[in-house]
Design a protein around this motif. Structure first.
Motif, mmCIF file in Angstrom:
data_model
loop_
_atom_site.group_PDB
_atom_site.id
_atom_site.type_symbol
_atom_site.label_atom_id
_atom_site.label_comp_id
_atom_site.label_asym_id
_atom_site.label_seq_id
_atom_site.Cartn_x
_atom_site.Cartn_y
_atom_site.Cartn_z
ATOM 1 N N TRP A 130 -14.859 -37.751 -12.761
ATOM 2 C CA TRP A 130 -13.952 -36.624 -12.930
ATOM 3 C C TRP A 130 -13.066 -36.767 -14.161
ATOM 4 O O TRP A 130 -12.767 -35.774 -14.823
ATOM 5 C CB TRP A 130 -13.095 -36.423 -11.674
ATOM 6 C CG TRP A 130 -13.848 -35.768 -10.574
ATOM 7 C CD1 TRP A 130 -14.221 -36.321 -9.393
ATOM 8 C CD2 TRP A 130 -14.365 -34.428 -10.563
ATOM 9 N NE1 TRP A 130 -14.928 -35.415 -8.645
ATOM 10 C CE2 TRP A 130 -15.022 -34.245 -9.337
ATOM 11 C CE3 TRP A 130 -14.329 -33.377 -11.466
ATOM 12 C CZ2 TRP A 130 -15.637 -33.038 -8.993
ATOM 13 C CZ3 TRP A 130 -14.937 -32.180 -11.123
ATOM 14 C CH2 TRP A 130 -15.585 -32.023 -9.907
ATOM 15 N N THR A 132 -13.880 -38.206 -16.973
ATOM 16 C CA THR A 132 -14.723 -37.871 -18.120
ATOM 17 C C THR A 132 -14.985 -36.370 -18.177
ATOM 18 O O THR A 132 -14.890 -35.754 -19.249
ATOM 19 C CB THR A 132 -16.051 -38.647 -18.049
ATOM 20 O OG1 THR A 132 -15.767 -40.045 -17.945
ATOM 21 C CG2 THR A 132 -16.902 -38.397 -19.270
ATOM 22 N N ALA A 133 -15.308 -35.775 -17.037
ATOM 23 C CA ALA A 133 -15.577 -34.332 -17.009
ATOM 24 C C ALA A 133 -14.350 -33.529 -17.422
ATOM 25 O O ALA A 133 -14.443 -32.617 -18.253
ATOM 26 C CB ALA A 133 -16.037 -33.913 -15.613
ATOM 27 N N SER A 137 -13.740 -31.351 -20.953
ATOM 28 C CA SER A 137 -13.627 -29.902 -20.844
ATOM 29 C C SER A 137 -12.204 -29.366 -20.938
ATOM 30 O O SER A 137 -12.013 -28.154 -20.921
ATOM 31 C CB SER A 137 -14.250 -29.445 -19.524
ATOM 32 O OG SER A 137 -13.534 -29.983 -18.442
#
Length: 152
Positions: A130, A132-133, A137
């Motif tokens: 999460w 990294t995501a 984004s």
């Protein structure tokens, strides 16, 4: 202390309680992706570690602190049980950064009697995913007009 270190520690302490603070504030502070991931994961894993080792004590002594008997069949409890029955440890760990807090997810897993090592490993993998995501984004999310107007 340098300004960078104070900023880093401030974001770290917020990540102990709220996972999303790391990517949001790290991006606002101009951190790189690796810095965002590091501060977010380290904050979450500190609280996961503390509460997984203090969870036994917390669970035993929580009844002494609490004055009102909790509602066993609340909507939130039913949803947690539903996720637990369908997905187990990995489902709770996956939803912890997004829906629950790091402390809440750890307390839930501890209350189900999951071994500490399994809690730490599943939460670490979830936090890395999460962080990294969200780190990748967050810039695109902040370009949405609704969120862009909030920063002005």
């Amino acid at each position: 202390m340098s300004e960078y270190l104070i900023t880093f520690l401030g974001i770290y302490f917020l990540c102990l309680f709220k996972f999303i603070a790391g990517p949001l504030l790290g991006s606002a502070a101009g951190f790189s992706l690796w810095e965002i991931v590091f501060v977010t994961v380290s904050g979450m894993m500190t609280s996961v570690g503390l509460f997984s080792f203090l969870g036994e004590w917390f669970r035993k002594n929580w009844g002494v602190i609490r004055r009102k008997k909790p509602n066993r069949f609340s909507k939130k409890n039913r949803n947690i049980i539903r996720v637990w029955q369908k997905f187990g440890v990995w489902g709770i760990a996956f939803l912890t950064p997004v829906v629950l807090t790091p402390i809440g997810g750890t307390v839930v897993l501890t209350s189900f009697g999951i071994p500490k090592r399994k809690i730490l490993v599943s939460m670490l993998i979830s936090a890395l995913f999460w962080a990294t995501a969200f780190g990748l984004s967050i810039e695109q999310l902040l370009e949405i007009p609704f969120f862009k107007n909030l920063w002005l």
